[in-house]
Design a protein around this motif. Structure first.
Motif, mmCIF file in Angstrom:
data_model
loop_
_atom_site.group_PDB
_atom_site.id
_atom_site.type_symbol
_atom_site.label_atom_id
_atom_site.label_comp_id
_atom_site.label_asym_id
_atom_site.label_seq_id
_atom_site.Cartn_x
_atom_site.Cartn_y
_atom_site.Cartn_z
ATOM 1 N N ASP A 8 30.612 43.705 47.460
ATOM 2 C CA ASP A 8 31.220 42.006 47.456
ATOM 3 C C ASP A 8 31.884 41.288 46.306
ATOM 4 O O ASP A 8 32.108 41.354 46.056
ATOM 5 N N ASN A 9 30.232 41.082 45.844
ATOM 6 C CA ASN A 9 29.617 40.375 44.859
ATOM 7 C C ASN A 9 30.935 41.744 42.984
ATOM 8 O O ASN A 9 30.769 40.636 42.569
ATOM 9 N N SER A 10 30.765 42.455 43.461
ATOM 10 C CA SER A 10 31.521 43.552 42.578
ATOM 11 C C SER A 10 32.991 42.766 41.804
ATOM 12 O O SER A 10 33.360 42.834 40.957
ATOM 13 N N ILE A 11 33.189 42.535 43.140
ATOM 14 C CA ILE A 11 35.115 42.429 43.683
ATOM 15 C C ILE A 11 34.761 41.186 43.030
ATOM 16 O O ILE A 11 35.911 40.717 42.004
ATOM 17 N N ASN A 12 33.849 40.437 43.412
ATOM 18 C CA ASN A 12 34.699 39.150 43.080
ATOM 19 C C ASN A 12 34.688 38.769 40.889
ATOM 20 O O ASN A 12 35.005 38.012 40.461
ATOM 21 N N GLU A 13 33.124 39.707 40.915
ATOM 22 C CA GLU A 13 33.343 39.332 39.309
ATOM 23 C C GLU A 13 34.213 40.287 38.492
ATOM 24 O O GLU A 13 34.437 39.725 37.327
ATOM 25 N N ILE A 14 34.851 40.631 39.376
ATOM 26 C CA ILE A 14 36.102 42.385 38.989
ATOM 27 C C ILE A 14 37.379 41.018 38.791
ATOM 28 O O ILE A 14 38.539 40.892 37.809
ATOM 29 N N ALA A 15 37.735 40.206 39.547
ATOM 30 C CA ALA A 15 38.551 38.912 39.258
ATOM 31 C C ALA A 15 38.788 37.900 38.995
ATOM 32 O O ALA A 15 39.333 37.585 37.934
ATOM 33 N N LYS A 16 37.604 37.991 37.821
ATOM 34 C CA LYS A 16 37.667 37.264 36.557
ATOM 35 C C LYS A 16 38.117 37.075 35.603
ATOM 36 O O LYS A 16 38.156 36.986 34.969
ATOM 37 N N PHE A 17 38.557 39.243 35.370
ATOM 38 C CA PHE A 17 38.979 39.945 34.313
ATOM 39 C C PHE A 17 41.097 39.751 34.834
ATOM 40 O O PHE A 17 41.272 40.309 33.848
ATOM 41 N N HIS A 18 40.706 39.351 35.946
ATOM 42 C CA HIS A 18 42.552 39.470 36.268
ATOM 43 C C HIS A 18 43.159 38.203 35.419
ATOM 44 O O HIS A 18 42.436 37.289 35.087
ATOM 45 N N LYS A 19 44.415 38.697 35.178
ATOM 46 C CA LYS A 19 45.423 38.352 34.016
ATOM 47 C C LYS A 19 45.674 36.694 34.357
ATOM 48 O O LYS A 19 45.058 36.328 34.108
ATOM 49 N N SER A 20 45.449 36.480 35.916
ATOM 50 C CA SER A 20 45.518 35.379 35.837
ATOM 51 C C SER A 20 44.452 33.962 36.164
ATOM 52 O O SER A 20 44.546 32.832 36.322
ATOM 53 N N SER A 21 43.151 34.749 35.595
ATOM 54 C CA SER A 21 41.607 34.020 36.330
ATOM 55 C C SER A 21 41.225 34.206 35.323
ATOM 56 O O SER A 21 40.163 33.729 34.332
ATOM 57 N N PHE A 22 41.501 34.803 33.513
ATOM 58 C CA PHE A 22 40.557 35.659 32.396
ATOM 59 C C PHE A 22 40.224 33.889 31.984
ATOM 60 O O PHE A 22 41.421 33.692 31.847
ATOM 61 N N ASP A 23 38.650 33.903 31.888
ATOM 62 C CA ASP A 23 38.860 32.631 30.947
ATOM 63 C C ASP A 23 37.111 32.961 30.962
ATOM 64 O O ASP A 23 36.416 33.659 31.042
ATOM 65 N N VAL A 24 37.330 33.046 28.818
ATOM 66 C CA VAL A 24 36.130 33.598 28.419
ATOM 67 C C VAL A 24 34.794 33.334 28.989
ATOM 68 O O VAL A 24 33.691 33.665 28.621
ATOM 69 N N ASN A 25 34.473 31.816 28.326
ATOM 70 C CA ASN A 25 33.560 30.785 28.674
ATOM 71 C C ASN A 25 33.370 30.835 30.031
ATOM 72 O O ASN A 25 32.277 31.232 30.065
ATOM 73 N N ASN A 26 34.042 31.423 30.789
ATOM 74 C CA ASN A 26 33.509 31.194 31.761
ATOM 75 C C ASN A 26 33.259 32.392 32.290
ATOM 76 O O ASN A 26 31.610 32.744 32.992
ATOM 77 N N ILE A 27 33.666 33.936 32.100
ATOM 78 C CA ILE A 27 32.683 34.882 32.275
ATOM 79 C C ILE A 27 31.583 35.234 31.386
ATOM 80 O O ILE A 27 30.642 35.869 32.054
#
Length: 351
Positions: free
Chosen positions: A142-161
């Protein structure tokens, strides 16, 4: 939840097809491009996903990385792909060179099964030697899925990642060290605990004995914790089943659903339909309250309406599914609890 389902579907496809995939090119098309699509990027749009992206290396012109995901005309993620049978540990240097000459902050090295995400935490514009995120798509946590979601086009944010990448990187290394210590405790690790429980001199023979004791002690401790969690879950399941049984045997002739309760239900549907299909939001009346459930499942209560007594309440649910009653003057006040209702839906999505 949708992302989790899509990743699981791709994992199943990989397990079915991998033995029939013999080349790097086939790996790209069968495994990697579907992953990029899952992240929300259009692999058929050359302004969004560029295959054979040119990354000139000094005097060495025309060097290409397999894919680059583009945003506002600049690469935000470069991707180097290998055959699914390849060990990625021997291919990092090539991507390291590409990273240095591109403007991206992120690089992905993958064989379609193992995914390694890199950034430049140690030195700016220079790719780190170790990935900050690594996972096997056929065995996702689950923790990996949460991190993958941050690379989704709809939520991609360089600073956040990037801000989260440092924590991920060190947690990953700490977990490795813990695993090493549990399987083969180091001298310093054994000495730490031996000093706390043994008053004699720590001779070589004593340390050898304590090495085995420390290993056994930790493994027993972990096993007991796991058993405690399992027993707690089983007890909760049994409690839920008892609740189901109690509600099932209620005398339906004594249940009267008022128009006010149905109006409250329609308001809850209006709030949640942005997140859920209407057919998943089910009402079930009882003698003591009017329940609104996800998927008609008693173990997934969205809220409860208490409208038939002297005072009116809406029952909301926290992480542990404990009900908290909030007073309302009329069903129109349900709109004030939009945030809490949406948060309850989110909790079920990550279960």
């Amino acid at each position: 939840m949708e992302l989790q389902i899509q990743l699981k579907t791709l994992a199943d496809k990989i397990n079915q097809l991998k033995d029939k995939i013999g080349t790097e090119e086939s790996t790209k098309h069968a495994f990697v491009l579907p992953f990029i699509n899952i992240l929300g990027y259009d692999t058929f749009n050359p302004t969004e996903v560029v295959p054979e992206f040119t990354a000139d290396l000094g005097l060495k012109k025309g060097e290409k990385v397999d894919y680059a995901i583009i945003q506002d005309g600049e690469p935000i993620l470069i991707i180097e792909c290998k055959n699914w049978k390849d060990n990625l540990s021997v291919h990092g240097s090539q991507l390291f060179r590409y990273f240095h000459v591109s403007k991206t902050r992120f690089a992905l090295l993958t064989n379609g099964i193992t995914y390694q995400f890199f950034t430049d935490l140690d030195e700016k514009n220079k790719m780190d030697q170790k990935p900050f995120l690594e996972f096997d798509i056929t065995n996702l946590k689950d923790n990996s899925i949460n991190e993958i979601a941050k690379f989704h086009k709809s939520s991609f944010d360089v600073n956040n990642i990037v801000s989260n990448a440092s924590s991920l990187k060190y947690i990953k290394e700490i977990r490795k060290q813990i695993d090493n210590e549990l399987t083969n405790p180091s001298f310093d690790f054994v000495k730490l605990f031996a000093n706390k429980v043994y008053s004699g001199r720590l001779t070589e023979k004593v340390m050898e004995e304590f090495k085995e004791l420390v290993s056994k002690g930790f493994n027993q401790f972990i096993n007991e914790k796991i058993n405690d969690r399992l027993n707690a879950a089983l007890n909760k399941e049994a409690q839920n089943q008892r609740v189901d049984q109690i509600e099932t045997v209620e005398d339906e002739s004594k249940i009267f659903t008022s128009e006010e309760e149905m109006e409250g239900y329609r308001i809850v549907v209006a709030i949640l339909r942005r997140k859920l299909p209407v057919n998943r939001i089910i009402c079930r009346d009882t003698q003591s309250y009017f329940g609104i459930l996800l998927d008609d499942n008693n173990r997934k209560p969205l809220c409860r309406l208490h409208l038939n007594g002297g005072k009116k309440y809406i029952g909301l649910f926290n992480n542990d599914k404990n009900e908290k009653r909030e007073p309302i003057q009329s069903v129109d006040d349900i709109y004030q609890f939009e945030k809490e209702l949406l948060e309850t839906v989110r909790l079920y999505e990550v279960e």
